[in-house]
Enzyme design. Structure first.
Site, PDB file in Angstrom:
ATOM      1  N   LYS A  84      19.536  44.197   7.662  1.00 25.56           N
ATOM      2  CA  LYS A  84      19.858  44.011   9.088  1.00 25.56           C
ATOM      3  C   LYS A  84      18.798  43.092   9.688  1.00 25.56           C
ATOM      4  CE  LYS A  84      20.756  46.719  13.302  1.00 25.56           C
ATOM      5  NZ  LYS A  84      20.810  48.073  13.896  1.00 25.56           N
ATOM      6  N   SER A 163      25.092  49.287  16.129  1.00 27.48           N
ATOM      7  CA  SER A 163      24.669  47.901  16.136  1.00 27.48           C
ATOM      8  C   SER A 163      24.539  47.304  14.736  1.00 27.48           C
ATOM      9  CB  SER A 163      23.325  47.762  16.856  1.00 27.48           C
ATOM     10  OG  SER A 163      22.329  48.513  16.165  1.00 27.48           O
ATOM     11  N   SER A 187      23.553  53.853  15.181  1.00 25.73           N
ATOM     12  CA  SER A 187      23.893  52.535  14.655  1.00 25.73           C
ATOM     13  C   SER A 187      23.993  52.407  13.145  1.00 25.73           C
ATOM     14  CB  SER A 187      22.911  51.493  15.178  1.00 25.73           C
ATOM     15  OG  SER A 187      23.241  51.184  16.498  1.00 25.73           O
TER      16      SER A 187
END
Ligand code: GLN
Length: 511
Positions: A84, A163, A187
Site C-alpha cells: 500500500k 482505504s 481499511s
C-alpha cells in the site's frame, strides 16, 4: 527482455504454493516476477497500482534466486508482493494517494517493508510496486485517491472498498499473490470483504508503524491481505514483532510462527470438528436492520459452516456500536490534524509556486496539496481539539472509546471470538454515495468499534450477495489472539471454497 513464459497459471497460485514451487526450484523468482509484472500491465485499467519499476523488482528477484540457489529455504523467499502506498519505500515513490506527496522518495524503508523484503535479515519477498489507496488512508471506497479511483475486479463500475482498495483489487484480480494494507478503522477488513479476499488487522502494536505515513496514530495498524488465512499467517509472522528503537507503541512480544500454529489447531480433536469448543459471539447490534438482507444471509450461512466444524454460536451485546461512528470521526480527525501538520510545504511535500509571505505559502501549499476529504478532517480535527471544544468533543469521545473497549471485554467473558458482517452492503457503485461524506462514514459501522478498542480483526470471504458481489465475514478476537482468528479462518477455508472464487467466475476480468 523476456524469456518465453512457461507458467501461464502462476498468478492463480497463492503465497504458500508459490513458495513451495520456488523452494523446489520448479520456477525461479525472476520468472514469477516477470509473469506478475506482465499481468499488472495487462490490467492497468483497474487503477490498482500507483508505481511499478520492473528493473528494481527483477533485481530483487535475482537476489532472491541467488539465495534460493545457495540452499536458503525461508517461507516467503522469492514470492512477490506489493505495498500500500502509505508504507515508505526507498526504491519506489511514496504518495499516500495524495498530490501533497507527488514525487516524494523516502530515504529509508518502513519496518514492515524491510522485514518482508530482500535486504539482509528480510523474508526475501520481491516488491512489485506501490498500491493505490484513499488519500492519507481516509476513505471507504478508494474514490478519495488524488490519482485515480480503483475499480473492483468483480464489477469495474463498483468500488473495491477503502482505504486499502488498491491492495484488495490487486490481490482479488491476482495481479499479486499478497499485499500489505493498513487499517485505522477498517481499511484492511472492508476492502477485503468487498473484493472477496482475506485480510487481518492484528492487535494494535503488533506491527511497527515506523515508516507508515501517519493518519491516526492510536489506531493505525499494518496487516497482510491475501487470498487465504494461511497466506496471511505467513506474511504476518514476517511483518510483526517489536521495533523498540523506532516505534514505542510496538508490542514487546515475541513473533509467533502463525502458519505452524494453524496446523496444530484442533489436532487433539476429531478431524471433522477442528473448532470444537470455540465459542463464537454474535453481537445483536451487528445483525439488525442496518445490515442488508443479502449480506446477513451469506454471513449466517458461513456461521452455519462454523457450527459444522464444531463451534458454538452465542448471543452477545456490544451496546455502544452505534456510537463508534461519531467517536471514531472525532478521534481519527483529531489525530490526523496533528499528524498532517508536518506537510507544510517546507519539510515535506508540495509547495505552491507563488505566494506573498510565509503564511500565504502555508495556506496555498496545503490547499493545493490536500484533497477535499483530507481538508475536511483537518478542519474537524482542529475544531474538536481547540480550546473550549476539547472537553465537549475530544475528551468525551475518548471516554466513550474506553467504554467501547470495556464492552468487548464483557462480551469476551461469554465467547472466544466475535463474528458478524464487515460491511452492511456489498460493494456500491463508484460515485453512488455522491459527495456525502457521512454516507461513507456509515459504511464503517461494523469495523470501527474493534479498531477503537485496538483488537485484532479479520475478514474472510463468506459467499456472494446482491449483484453477485462478494460478502466477507468478520472475526474479531481478544488482544493478541491472532492465532485463534487465523486458525478459525483457516479451518473454515479448508472446509469451504469461497476464498477460491475469482472475479472471472462472475463476469470476466476486464483489462
Ligand atoms: N473508512 C475509515 C476512514 O475513512 C477507515 C479508514 C482506514 O482504516 N484507514 O477513516
Amino acid at each position: 527482455m523476456s524469456a518465453p513464459d512457461r507458467s501461464p497459471d502462476l498468478h492463480d497460485l497463492g503465497v504458500a504454493e508459490l513458495a513451495a514451487r520456488l523452494a523446489a526450484r520448479e520456477v525461479s523468482s525472476v520468472e514469477v516476477t516477470r509473469h506478475f509484472l506482465a499481468r499488472i500491465q495487462q490490467h492497468e485499467g483497474l487503477g490498482a497500482f500507483l508505481a511499478t519499476n520492473p528493473d528494481v523488482s527483477l533485481a530483487q528477484a535475482r537476489a532472491a534466486d541467488t539465495r534460493l540457489a545457495a540452499g536458503e529455504r525461508t517461507p516467503l523467499l522469492g514470492v512477490p508482493l506489493a505495498h500500500k502506498d502509505v508504507f515508505v519505500t526507498r526504491d519506489f515513490p511514496t504518495t499516500a494517494g495524495s498530490k501533497m506527496l507527488a514525487g516524494y522518495r523516502s530515504p529509508f524503508d518502513a519496518t514492515v517493508v524491510s522485514r518482508l523484503g530482500v535486504a539482509p535479515g528480510g523474508a526475501g519477498m520481491v516488491t512489485l510496486g506501490k498500491l493505490n489507496c484513499d488519500e492519507f488512508a481516509m476513505g471507504s471506497g478508494n474514490d478519495n485517491s488524488a490519482y485515480q479511483p480503483v475499480h473492483n475486479p468483480w464489477d469495474t463500475t463498483r468500488v473495491p472498498g477503502g482505504s486499502s482498495g488498491g491492495s484488495a483489487a490487486a490481490v482479488a484480480a491476482r495481479l499479486v499473490p499478497a499485499a500489505t494494507g493498513t487499517d485505522t478503522g477498517g481499511s484492511i477488513r472492508q476492502p477485503a470483504s468487498l473484493t472477496g479476499i482475506t485480510g487481518i488487522k492484528p492487535t494494535y502494536g503488533r506491527c511497527s508503524r515506523y515508516g507508515m505515513v501517519a493518519f491516526a496514530s492510536s489506531l493505525d495498524q499494518a496487516g497482510p491481505m491475501a487470498r487465504s488465512a494461511l497466506d496471511c499467517a505467513l506474511l504476518l509472522s514476517a511483518m510483526a514483532g517489536p521495533d523498540p528503537d523506532r516505534d514505542s507503541t510496538s508490542l514487546d512480544l515475541p513473533v509467533t510462527n502463525y502458519a505452524a500454529e494453524l496446523a496444530a489447531i484442533g489436532s487433539q480433536e476429531t478431524r471433522s470438528m477442528p473448532l470444537k469448543g470455540l465459542r463464537i459471539g454474535l453481537p445483536t447490534q451487528f445483525f439488525g436492520a442496518g445490515c442488508s438482507a443479502d449480506v446477513l444471509k451469506a454471513v449466517r450461512a458461513a456461521l452455519a459452516e462454523f457450527e459444522k466444524l464444531g463451534a458454538t454460536l452465542v448471543d452477545v451485546s456490544l451496546p455502544l456500536t452505534e456510537l463508534s461512528i461519531p467517536v471514531y470521526y472525532v478521534i481519527a480527525p483529531a489525530e490526523a490534524s496533528s499528524n498532517l501538520s508536518r506537510f507544510d510545504g517546507v519539510r515535506y511535500g508540495h509547495r505552491a509556486a507563488s505566494y506573498s509571505d510565509l503564511t500565504d505559502m502555508y495556506k496555498k501549499s496545503r490547499s493545493e496539496g490536500f484533497g477535499d476529504e483530507v481538508t475536511r478532517r483537518i478542519m474537524i480535527g482542529t475544531y474538536v481539539l481547540s480550546h473550549g471544544y476539547y472537553d465537549a468533543y475530544y475528551l468525551k469521545a475518548q471516554k466513550i472509546r474506553r467504554l467501547i473497549a470495556q464492552d468487548f471485554q464483557k462480551a469476551f467473558t461469554q465467547c472466544d471470538v466475535i463474528a458478524g458482517p464487515v460491511s452492511p452492503t456489498v460493494a456500491w457503485k463508484i460515485g453512488e454515495k455522491g459527495d456525502d461524506p457521512v454516507a461513507n462514514y456509515l459504511a464503517d459501522i461494523y469495523t470501527l468499534s474493534s479498531s477503537l478498542a485496538g483488537l485484532p480483526g479479520m475478514s474472510i470471504p463468506a459467499g456472494l450477495g446482491a449483484h453477485g458481489m462478494p460478502v466477507g465475514l468478520q472475526l474479531i478476537g481478544n488482544y493478541f489472539q491472532e492465532t485463534q482468528l487465523l486458525g478459525a479462518a483457516h479451518h473454515f477455508q479448508l472446509a469451504t471454497d469461497w476464498h477460491q472464487m475469482k472475479p472471472e467466475d462472475k463476469a470476466g476480468l476486464p483489462a
